[in-house]
Design a protein around this motif. Structure first.
Motif, PDB file in Angstrom:
ATOM      1  N   ALA A  70       0.877  -1.212   0.016  1.00  9.62           N
ATOM      2  CA  ALA A  70      -0.108  -0.097  -0.049  1.00  9.62           C
ATOM      3  C   ALA A  70       0.706   1.293   0.086  1.00  9.62           C
ATOM      4  N   ILE A  71       1.803   1.346   0.827  1.00  4.00           N
ATOM      5  CA  ILE A  71       2.884   2.419   0.973  1.00  4.00           C
ATOM      6  C   ILE A  71       3.714   2.528  -0.659  1.00  4.00           C
ATOM      7  N   THR A  72       4.124   1.508  -0.865  1.00  4.74           N
ATOM      8  CA  THR A  72       4.615   1.635  -2.087  1.00  4.74           C
ATOM      9  C   THR A  72       3.998   2.300  -3.397  1.00  4.74           C
ATOM     10  N   GLN A  73       2.747   1.664  -3.394  1.00  4.51           N
ATOM     11  CA  GLN A  73       1.493   2.265  -4.397  1.00  4.51           C
ATOM     12  C   GLN A  73       1.213   3.650  -4.369  1.00  4.51           C
ATOM     13  N   GLY A  74       1.234   3.833  -2.934  1.00  6.50           N
ATOM     14  CA  GLY A  74       0.612   5.268  -2.607  1.00  6.50           C
ATOM     15  C   GLY A  74       1.771   6.272  -3.102  1.00  6.50           C
ATOM     16  N   ARG A  75       3.123   5.834  -2.758  1.00  4.45           N
ATOM     17  CA  ARG A  75       4.226   6.999  -3.006  1.00  4.45           C
ATOM     18  C   ARG A  75       4.203   7.047  -4.488  1.00  4.45           C
ATOM     19  N   LEU A  76       3.804   6.019  -5.516  1.00  2.00           N
ATOM     20  CA  LEU A  76       3.913   6.046  -6.833  1.00  2.00           C
ATOM     21  C   LEU A  76       2.802   6.991  -7.073  1.00  2.00           C
ATOM     22  N   ALA A  77       1.801   6.814  -6.597  1.00  3.48           N
ATOM     23  CA  ALA A  77       0.618   7.657  -6.858  1.00  3.48           C
ATOM     24  C   ALA A  77       0.827   9.246  -6.658  1.00  3.48           C
ATOM     25  N   VAL A  78       1.406   9.619  -5.683  1.00  7.40           N
ATOM     26  CA  VAL A  78       1.659  10.711  -5.040  1.00  7.40           C
ATOM     27  C   VAL A  78       2.878  11.555  -5.930  1.00  7.40           C
ATOM     28  N   THR A  79       3.692  10.579  -6.467  1.00  9.98           N
ATOM     29  CA  THR A  79       4.844  11.207  -7.493  1.00  9.98           C
ATOM     30  C   THR A  79       4.251  11.529  -8.868  1.00  9.98           C
ATOM     31  N   GLU A  80       3.476  10.443  -9.196  1.00  7.44           N
ATOM     32  CA  GLU A  80       2.909  10.581 -10.541  1.00  7.44           C
ATOM     33  C   GLU A  80       2.045  11.753 -10.532  1.00  7.44           C
ATOM     34  N   ARG A 133      -2.447  17.024  -5.164  1.00  2.00           N
ATOM     35  CA  ARG A 133      -2.063  15.497  -4.371  1.00  2.00           C
ATOM     36  C   ARG A 133      -2.561  15.423  -3.164  1.00  2.00           C
ATOM     37  N   ALA A 134      -3.569  16.019  -2.562  1.00  2.00           N
ATOM     38  CA  ALA A 134      -3.998  16.373  -1.190  1.00  2.00           C
ATOM     39  C   ALA A 134      -4.710  14.837  -0.761  1.00  2.00           C
ATOM     40  N   GLY A 135      -5.425  14.366  -1.581  1.00  2.00           N
ATOM     41  CA  GLY A 135      -6.235  12.995  -1.294  1.00  2.00           C
ATOM     42  C   GLY A 135      -5.301  12.006  -1.402  1.00  2.00           C
ATOM     43  N   ARG A 136      -4.122  11.883  -2.146  1.00  2.00           N
ATOM     44  CA  ARG A 136      -3.183  10.956  -2.410  1.00  2.00           C
ATOM     45  C   ARG A 136      -2.285  10.956  -0.992  1.00  2.00           C
ATOM     46  N   LEU A 137      -1.713  12.270  -0.798  1.00  2.00           N
ATOM     47  CA  LEU A 137      -0.857  12.595   0.367  1.00  2.00           C
ATOM     48  C   LEU A 137      -1.557  12.113   1.665  1.00  2.00           C
ATOM     49  N   ASN A 138      -2.940  12.291   1.933  1.00  2.00           N
ATOM     50  CA  ASN A 138      -3.803  12.041   2.890  1.00  2.00           C
ATOM     51  C   ASN A 138      -3.699  10.609   3.220  1.00  2.00           C
ATOM     52  N   ASN A 139      -3.845   9.860   2.003  1.00  2.00           N
ATOM     53  CA  ASN A 139      -3.927   8.165   2.272  1.00  2.00           C
ATOM     54  C   ASN A 139      -2.483   7.594   2.535  1.00  2.00           C
ATOM     55  N   LEU A 140      -1.820   8.218   1.895  1.00  2.00           N
ATOM     56  CA  LEU A 140      -0.331   7.773   2.194  1.00  2.00           C
ATOM     57  C   LEU A 140       0.052   7.865   3.511  1.00  2.00           C
ATOM     58  N   ARG A 192       7.358   0.546  14.844  1.00  2.00           N
ATOM     59  CA  ARG A 192       7.935   1.533  15.502  1.00  2.00           C
ATOM     60  C   ARG A 192       9.307   2.208  15.181  1.00  2.00           C
ATOM     61  N   ASP A 193       9.151   2.516  13.581  1.00  4.33           N
ATOM     62  CA  ASP A 193      10.393   3.168  12.694  1.00  4.33           C
ATOM     63  C   ASP A 193      10.084   4.435  12.637  1.00  4.33           C
ATOM     64  N   ASP A 194      10.901   5.289  13.455  1.00  7.35           N
ATOM     65  CA  ASP A 194      10.608   6.685  13.452  1.00  7.35           C
ATOM     66  C   ASP A 194      10.445   7.451  12.130  1.00  7.35           C
ATOM     67  N   ALA A 195      11.250   6.806  10.872  1.00  8.23           N
ATOM     68  CA  ALA A 195      11.187   7.285   9.791  1.00  8.23           C
ATOM     69  C   ALA A 195       9.724   7.292   9.196  1.00  8.23           C
ATOM     70  N   ASP A 196       9.059   6.304   9.546  1.00  9.15           N
ATOM     71  CA  ASP A 196       7.604   6.104   8.836  1.00  9.15           C
ATOM     72  C   ASP A 196       6.797   7.287   9.412  1.00  9.15           C
ATOM     73  N   LEU A 197       6.948   7.560  10.643  1.00  8.27           N
ATOM     74  CA  LEU A 197       6.212   8.711  11.352  1.00  8.27           C
ATOM     75  C   LEU A 197       6.694   9.968  10.760  1.00  8.27           C
ATOM     76  N   ASP A 198       7.842  10.338  10.739  1.00  8.95           N
ATOM     77  CA  ASP A 198       8.329  11.601  10.112  1.00  8.95           C
ATOM     78  C   ASP A 198       7.875  11.729   8.731  1.00  8.95           C
ATOM     79  N   GLU A 199       7.709  10.721   8.029  1.00  7.49           N
ATOM     80  CA  GLU A 199       7.118  10.792   6.397  1.00  7.49           C
ATOM     81  C   GLU A 199       5.656  11.059   6.872  1.00  7.49           C
TER      82      GLU A 199
END
Length: 546
Positions: free
Chosen positions: A171-181, A189-196, A208-215
């Motif tokens: 889901a995260i992989t597909q969501g990032r691609l949707a935002v980038t495209e 990109r509001a809806g795409r960013l929100n879902n990501l 509990r990987d802090d990088a995910d929360l930062d993103e």
């Protein structure tokens, strides 16, 4: 001439329906949706409409029924949406962009029905048609982006309800691609960013990987700034940004310690939680339609978090009020109100402990028991619900002295801690509650030692090598002191052997991970040099700080 007039009547009915739907969304006016459905049915009476035209009208009818369903949560409404979208999909063919869009729309309707009614077949069909949309969209960039976004949302729901961790990663992989495209074409990109951001926060809570929360915070913040002109979308973006800020507040205060155990930091730093509450107040006031219960429940949860940090009783009282308001008017049998029921249970538990109120504790237990009953066994959230039900039983025990409630609390925590399909952080949180409360009730008892054993075994699973070294160190800091308590309990129970095991298991996690990759590959290099090279590369990656 008569035929042209008739065709104009059908086209006009369709145009009027679309205008009504846009106005209904903008003004939060449900009767307009019913009018739109009636106009679309007029348009569908056109006997001369070609298949692509009829498909488009059926697609729009499905959209209207989905809008209605988000209000009434009626089985017949979502069934009508699925029927319309299924028929719409049959009338167009690959590799057209219409085929891709119809598949995505059908998947969305199936996902919505699954979220509400919980039939596992619906989510499997939803994933299947969403994949079909992505796989057949190659020649249509915009349709592909839409299909990726739809697949990402469906996979995230599959994770949340069934605990499928691979689905969350995809889901995260597909969501990032949707935002980038979307960004590459200059689209909103509001809806795409929100879902990501939702998926990233889910994975942070799981691993509990802090990088995910930062993103997640970054993506949700961008979503808020981009969501203009659509009150519902802006309300949703504000809500998810607030949830991410709340998670960061919990991480950076003493509440970051699991089950209240940890290395206390700046518990009086309320910047993030204050910002979260303000965003949620805006979201609640901005749009009262679909998802309003979720937004009210999120506001309740944020107020509870601030109460836990500041002990301001007005926050607690307001949290209970919003939690009740969130559940009021909802059908507790519907699966999509689970989070709201959990927040109400938790708010009542906190109020019962603060007010020494047995009635509030009993109500919390009733809601929690119902919630656990209707939650799927493999749900990623089941351990959380069981843990909070245990807290409700504990509050009842502490207020009334009823020992059956104490035993029920420990049993709920034991069940949550041993759920192998649930989020590790929730499992270890439950195990800590189990161990500490059982040890408080009977120091060194077999029940307490079993709880501590579960805690020690889960520590390396929580601080696993799939997250950055800094995140692993932070996880271990949150658990400081538990090893010593486990050893003390073992000695109280006259089990020095367990005490030694607990001591070793709680203090050598990072060192053990280094030893795990210290094998000598000399012999393997002679027999299978390619395999040895791959293993050496993997070891180097694991031993890095990335």
């Amino acid at each position: 001439m008569a035929d042209d007039t008739r065709d104009d009547r059908f086209r006009q009915a369709e145009r009027e329906a679309l205008a009504l739907l846009a106005k209904a969304r903008q003004e939060d006016d449900p009767p307009l949706v019913d009018e739109a459905i009636a106009r679309l049915r007029v348009a569908l009476d056109d006997p001369s409409a070609a298949d692509p035209v009829r498909s488009r009208r059926l697609h729009n009818l499905g959209f209207a029924y989905v809008a209605k369903f988000q209000r009434d949560r009626n089985r017949n409404t979502i069934d009508a949406a699925i029927d319309a979208r299924r028929e719409a999909a049959v009338l167009v063919h690959p590799p057209s962009s219409d085929f891709v869009n119809r598949q995505s729309a059908l998947g969305e309707a199936l996902r919505l029905r699954f979220e509400t009614l919980g039939d596992p077949d619906d989510i499997e069909r939803a994933v299947s048609v969403a994949r079909t949309a992505v796989e057949t969209a190659g020649a249509h960039p915009r349709a592909l982006t839409n299909a990726r976004a739809a697949l990402a949302s469906t996979l995230r729901v599959r994770y949340e309800r069934l605990g499928d961790q691979a689905a969350l990663d995809e889901a995260i992989t597909q969501g990032r691609l949707a935002v980038t495209e979307s960004a590459a074409r200059g689209e909103s990109r509001a809806g795409r960013l929100n879902n990501l951001s939702i998926a990233l926060r889910d994975r942070y809570l799981q691993r509990r990987d802090d990088a995910d929360l930062d993103e997640a915070i970054s993506a949700s913040g961008l979503a808020v700034s981009s969501a203009t002109g659509d009150p519902l979308l802006r309300a949703r973006c504000l809500t998810n940004h607030a949830l991410a800020l709340r998670s960061r507040h919990i991480l950076h205060t003493d509440r970051g310690g699991l089950a209240g155990v940890g290395n206390p930091l700046a518990a009086d730093d309320l910047y993030d939680i204050d910002a979260a509450i303000e965003a949620l107040r805006q979201a609640v006031s901005l749009f009262g339609g679909p998802d309003s219960g979720f937004r009210k429940s999120a506001l309740s949860g944020a107020l509870l978090t601030r109460y836990e940090a500041s002990h301001n009783k007005s926050d607690l009282a307001e949290a209970v009020s919003w939690a009740r308001e969130a559940v009021r008017g909802s059908d507790p049998a519907h699966h999509d109100v689970s989070g709201q029921l959990n927040d109400l249970m938790y708010a009542l538990t906190k109020a019962a402990a603060e007010n020494r109120d047995a009635a509030e504790a009993e109500e919390a237990v009733r809601w929690g028991t119902h919630l656990v009953t209707v939650t799927a066994p493999g749900s990623a959230n089941r351990a959380l619900y069981l843990t909070n039900l245990g807290l409700a039983h504990r509050a009842h025990h502490e207020v009334t002295g009823d020992t059956t409630s104490r035993d029920a609390a420990i049993e709920r925590w034991r069940e949550a801690a041993t759920m192998t399909t649930s989020v590790t952080a929730e499992r270890i949180n439950a195990a800590i509650h189990w161990a500490l409360y059982a040890n408080w009730s009977e120091p060194g008892s077999a029940t307490a030692l079993a709880g501590f054993r579960q805690v020690i075994e889960l520590i390396p699973v929580l601080a696993w090598r799939g997250i950055a070294r800094t995140s692993r160190e932070r996880v271990l800091r949150d658990l400081l002191g538990l090893g010593g308590q486990a050893v003390a309990a073992a000695l109280a129970g006259e089990r020095p052997d367990l005490g030694l095991s607990f001591s070793e298991g709680s203090r050598g996690v990072l060192w053990s991970q280094l030893l795990d990759t210290s094998a000598d590959f000399t012999e393997l290099s002679l027999r299978a040099p390619d395999l040895a090279a791959r293993l050496n590369a993997l070891r180097a990656a694991l031993d890095s700080d990335q």
